[in-house]
Design an enzyme around this catalytic site. Structure first.
Site, PDB file in Angstrom:
ATOM      1  N   SER A 181       0.167  -0.673 -10.116  1.00 15.61           N
ATOM      2  CA  SER A 181      -1.174  -0.180 -10.429  1.00 15.61           C
ATOM      3  C   SER A 181      -2.216  -1.097  -9.784  1.00 15.61           C
ATOM      4  CB  SER A 181      -1.353  -0.166 -11.945  1.00 15.61           C
ATOM      5  OG  SER A 181      -1.061  -1.458 -12.450  1.00 15.61           O
ATOM      6  N   CYS A 240       2.026   7.908  -6.058  1.00 17.60           N
ATOM      7  CA  CYS A 240       0.740   7.383  -5.602  1.00 17.60           C
ATOM      8  C   CYS A 240       0.098   8.331  -4.602  1.00 17.60           C
ATOM      9  CB  CYS A 240       0.900   6.003  -4.991  1.00 17.60           C
ATOM     10  SG  CYS A 240       1.754   6.048  -3.420  1.00 17.60           S
ATOM     11  N   GLU A 258      11.007  -2.971 -14.494  1.00 14.44           N
ATOM     12  CA  GLU A 258      11.831  -3.142 -15.695  1.00 14.44           C
ATOM     13  C   GLU A 258      12.129  -1.793 -16.362  1.00 14.44           C
ATOM     14  OE1 GLU A 258       8.799  -3.955 -15.116  1.00 14.44           O
ATOM     15  OE2 GLU A 258       7.484  -3.949 -16.877  1.00 14.44           O
ATOM     16  N   LYS A 307      12.166  -8.245  -7.504  1.00 17.32           N
ATOM     17  CA  LYS A 307      11.949  -8.038  -8.949  1.00 17.32           C
ATOM     18  C   LYS A 307      11.649  -6.544  -9.119  1.00 17.32           C
ATOM     19  CE  LYS A 307       9.361  -7.495 -11.999  1.00 17.32           C
ATOM     20  NZ  LYS A 307       9.430  -6.254 -12.829  1.00 17.32           N
ATOM     21  N   GLU A 361      -6.875   6.964 -12.629  1.00 16.68           N
ATOM     22  CA  GLU A 361      -5.528   7.420 -12.276  1.00 16.68           C
ATOM     23  C   GLU A 361      -4.802   7.765 -13.575  1.00 16.68           C
ATOM     24  OE1 GLU A 361      -2.589   4.508 -10.824  1.00 16.68           O
ATOM     25  OE2 GLU A 361      -1.966   6.036  -9.386  1.00 16.68           O
TER      26      GLU A 361
HETATM   27  P1  NAD Z   1       2.702  -1.605 -12.847  1.00 15.96           P
HETATM   28  O1  NAD Z   1       1.510  -2.163 -12.172  1.00 15.96           O
HETATM   29  O2  NAD Z   1       2.689  -1.478 -14.323  1.00 15.96           O
HETATM   30  O3  NAD Z   1       4.012  -2.483 -12.496  1.00 15.96           O
HETATM   31  C1  NAD Z   1       4.369  -2.781 -11.176  1.00 15.96           C
HETATM   32  C2  NAD Z   1       5.172  -4.077 -11.157  1.00 15.96           C
HETATM   33  O4  NAD Z   1       4.338  -5.153 -11.618  1.00 15.96           O
HETATM   34  C3  NAD Z   1       6.384  -4.059 -12.077  1.00 15.96           C
HETATM   35  O5  NAD Z   1       7.458  -4.704 -11.415  1.00 15.96           O
HETATM   36  C4  NAD Z   1       5.925  -4.841 -13.311  1.00 15.96           C
HETATM   37  O6  NAD Z   1       6.979  -5.535 -13.939  1.00 15.96           O
HETATM   38  C5  NAD Z   1       4.924  -5.815 -12.745  1.00 15.96           C
HETATM   39  N1  NAD Z   1       3.795  -6.118 -13.657  1.00 15.96           N
HETATM   40  C6  NAD Z   1       3.272  -5.312 -14.621  1.00 15.96           C
HETATM   41  N2  NAD Z   1       2.207  -5.912 -15.188  1.00 15.96           N
HETATM   42  C7  NAD Z   1       2.051  -7.109 -14.581  1.00 15.96           C
HETATM   43  C8  NAD Z   1       1.112  -8.179 -14.716  1.00 15.96           C
HETATM   44  N3  NAD Z   1       0.127  -8.127 -15.598  1.00 15.96           N
HETATM   45  N4  NAD Z   1       1.254  -9.261 -13.910  1.00 15.96           N
HETATM   46  C9  NAD Z   1       2.241  -9.309 -12.991  1.00 15.96           C
HETATM   47  N5  NAD Z   1       3.153  -8.319 -12.812  1.00 15.96           N
HETATM   48  C10 NAD Z   1       3.063  -7.233 -13.600  1.00 15.96           C
HETATM   49  O7  NAD Z   1       2.995  -0.187 -12.145  1.00 15.96           O
HETATM   50  P2  NAD Z   1       4.026   0.946 -12.585  1.00 15.96           P
HETATM   51  O8  NAD Z   1       3.507   1.623 -13.814  1.00 15.96           O
HETATM   52  O9  NAD Z   1       5.411   0.433 -12.573  1.00 15.96           O
HETATM   53  O10 NAD Z   1       3.894   1.947 -11.336  1.00 15.96           O
HETATM   54  C11 NAD Z   1       2.913   2.927 -11.208  1.00 15.96           C
HETATM   55  C12 NAD Z   1       1.729   2.445 -10.394  1.00 15.96           C
HETATM   56  O11 NAD Z   1       2.142   2.081  -9.083  1.00 15.96           O
HETATM   57  C13 NAD Z   1       0.687   3.546 -10.195  1.00 15.96           C
HETATM   58  O12 NAD Z   1      -0.589   2.980 -10.330  1.00 15.96           O
HETATM   59  C14 NAD Z   1       0.926   4.004  -8.773  1.00 15.96           C
HETATM   60  O13 NAD Z   1      -0.188   4.610  -8.139  1.00 15.96           O
HETATM   61  C15 NAD Z   1       1.290   2.714  -8.117  1.00 15.96           C
HETATM   62  N6  NAD Z   1       2.007   2.958  -6.868  1.00 15.96           N
HETATM   63  C16 NAD Z   1       1.348   2.743  -5.698  1.00 15.96           C
HETATM   64  C17 NAD Z   1       1.971   3.023  -4.493  1.00 15.96           C
HETATM   65  C18 NAD Z   1       1.240   2.819  -3.195  1.00 15.96           C
HETATM   66  O14 NAD Z   1       1.849   3.031  -2.154  1.00 15.96           O
HETATM   67  N7  NAD Z   1      -0.006   2.431  -3.201  1.00 15.96           N
HETATM   68  C19 NAD Z   1       3.278   3.503  -4.491  1.00 15.96           C
HETATM   69  C20 NAD Z   1       3.923   3.697  -5.715  1.00 15.96           C
HETATM   70  C21 NAD Z   1       3.279   3.420  -6.899  1.00 15.96           C
END
Ligand code: NAD
Length: 497
Positions: A242, A297, A192, A189, A398
């Protein structure tokens, strides 16, 4: 500010109103969804397509396809599974430039950043090619007289991989190549917000010989993820996003009996000792903080100058930040692209405003940045604060944008103590010419990814990638040997003949 030089517009690449298909059983298929979200180029504002919010029925079809493919794929010898990945590796290399253009269009990072991301993805495919060795078990003769013992690693079945927007090529490749190399099947998945480039990689995987159903893709958001977390036939979840969502995913999937690795957000501290080489350090810190417009990240966020280091490092960071060229990542001479969306730009701008309200001194303000040729772009310029308190929003949260929060500490101990007040623990860096200070830092930091004179401490494919504390939920990380552990179950066989 850059000028428009890219020859083709986004509408020529994909029909702007086309609904992005799911991939199930080796076919591109339309989702059952009645709701879609727009995917747009964050620099030009051009529409790239519409992403369906796939329903539980779509998820069910993808999982069923993965379940069906599992027995034959599991029985495919590891060397043959590896050969598919060898061919995929060659195809990714061949099409890397085309993929980089597509990635910049949907994400906004510069062309060279996109190329770097693709390379990091390729390295994971390369590592997974070693699966015949990586997946070996262990054995010991005569654990008792005439009795031998061995462990064998077996795949578990269907895994779901759920990924964020900031590395839409590399992060899926942290997971699914290992999952399929070990004989499992996958439902991916993607984010989006930028799901298009990975569609091309799925086609390349099919061209490389990955059988139908081994890798499936369903697009969507929260509700689609919930359907995956609750599906009884999914054995495990690899998640990156996140921290807020990582924590929810970890608990939700575990409650449904699955193994989970959930990588979360970050607030990375960069500590500069007074004996550091300031010019080189300032360059490394600027690349870390402002690279990919801060949407990594591993991005540096809080810069701590120890003792006399503060003023010189502040001045050098500021000078370099002010010289960064903002623009469309496909144009020449662009250092920094836009942030992903108008919503995210507002979030970053609000944090900058809050930083001022909470007493930070704003030395460089990126809120009003514009790029003339691209008035629809989601621009935020490089931003630098000093006097940032650790408990203020910009010292604590963050931001995920091009914002540096500068502060000072009287000693290394004070800098470490300040860093450890953060709820996050993804990455950190120290800049010093003292081996002793570096060793002490490594010993005490308590953070999983540590850079010593390195601004972006990114483990390569053969090392584990993942943080600690509020940056990670689970025990086995992405990449490295952890990936093999996560996607296999160890069976112990004790024999007497
Ligand atoms: P996000 O948490 O908004 O979304 C990540 C995924 O989760 C997406 O596929 C989204 O569709 C899904 N999602 C969103 N809300 C959800 C919910 N309530 N329940 C279930 N699924 C949900 O993150 P983002 O904005 O796409 O990416 C940025 C974040 O990712 C930043 O916090 C960054 O630090 C983190 N990140 C971490 C690493 C790491 O290695 N730790 C690497 C890359 C990014």
């Amino acid at each position: 500010m850059s000028t428009k030089t890219s020859e083709t517009t986004d509408q020529e690449i994909v029909g702007k109103n086309s609904i992005i298909p799911n991939y199930i059983g080796g076919q591109w298929v339309h989702s059952e969804a009645t709701n879609q979200l727009h995917v747009a180029n964050p620099a030009t504002g051009d529409q790239l397509g519409q992403v369906p919010l796939s329903t539980p029925k779509d998820v069910g079809a993808a999982v069923e396809s993965a379940e069906r493919a599992f027995p034959a794929w599991r029985q495919t010898p590891a060397v043959e599974r590896a050969r598919v990945l060898f061919r995929l590796r060659a195809l990714l290399d061949e099409y890397a430039d085309e993929l980089a253009v597509s990635l910049t269009r949907e994400h906004g990072k510069t062309r060279s950043e996109s190329r770097g991301e693709i390379q990091r993805g390729i390295e994971n495919v390369e590592h997974a090619c070693g699966i015949p060795s990586l997946m070996m078990g262990e054995s010991l003769e005569d654990i008792a007289p005439g009795i031998d013992c061995e462990t064998i690693r077996q795949p578990l079945g269907v895994f779901a991989v759920i990924t964020p927007y900031n590395f839409p090529v590399m992060i899926p490749l942290w997971f699914w190549p290992y999952a399929v190399a070990t004989g499992n099947t996958v439902v991916l998945k993607p984010s989006e917000q930028d799901p298009l480039t990975h569609q091309r990689i799925v086609d390349l995987a099919a061209e490389a010989g990955l059988p139908p159903g081994v890798l499936n893709v369903v697009h969507g958001d929260q509700a689609t993820v919930s359907a995956l977390l609750e599906h009884p036939d999914i054995k495990g979840i690899s998640f990156v996003g996140s921290s807020e969502v990582a924590k929810i995913v970890y608990a939700h999937a575990a409650a449904h009996g699955k193994r989970v690795q959930a990588l979360g957000g970050a607030k990375n501290h960069m500590i500069v000792m007074p004996d550091a080489k300031y010019d080189r350090v300032a360059q490394a810190i600027n690349d870390s903080v402002f690279g990919s417009a801060g949407q990594r990240c591993l991005a540096g966020s809080v810069v701590v100058g120890v003792e006399d280091a503060f003023e010189p490092i502040r001045d050098k960071i500021l000078e370099r930040a002010a010289g960064l060229r903002l623009g469309y990542g496909l144009d020449e001479d662009v250092d920094m692209g836009p942030v992903i969306s108008a919503r995210h730009r507002e979030r970053v701008r609000n944090y900058i405003g809050q930083g001022v309200e909470e007493g930070g001194t704003l030395l460089l303000d990126g809120r009003d940045a514009r790029v003339e040729s691209y008035p629809q772009g989601h621009w935020v310029g490089p931003t630098v604060f000093e006097d940032v308190k650790p408990e203020s929003a910009i010292g604590r949260d963050e931001i995920f944008g091009p914002v540096a929060a500068l502060t000072h500490a009287k000693s290394l101990d004070e800098a470490v103590e300040l860093m450890q007040r953060s709820q996050y623990g993804n990455a950190t860096s120290i800049f010093t010419t003292s081996g002793r200070a570096a060793r002490e830092f490594r010993y005490k930091a308590g953070i999983s990814m540590i850079g010593v004179n390195i601004g972006v401490a990114a483990p390569m494919a053969f090392f584990p990638f993942g943080g600690s504390r509020g940056s990670f939920y689970g025990d086995l990380k992405a990449q490295g040997r952890d990936a093999i552990e996560f996607y296999t179950d160890k069976h112990v066989v004790i024999s007497r003949w």
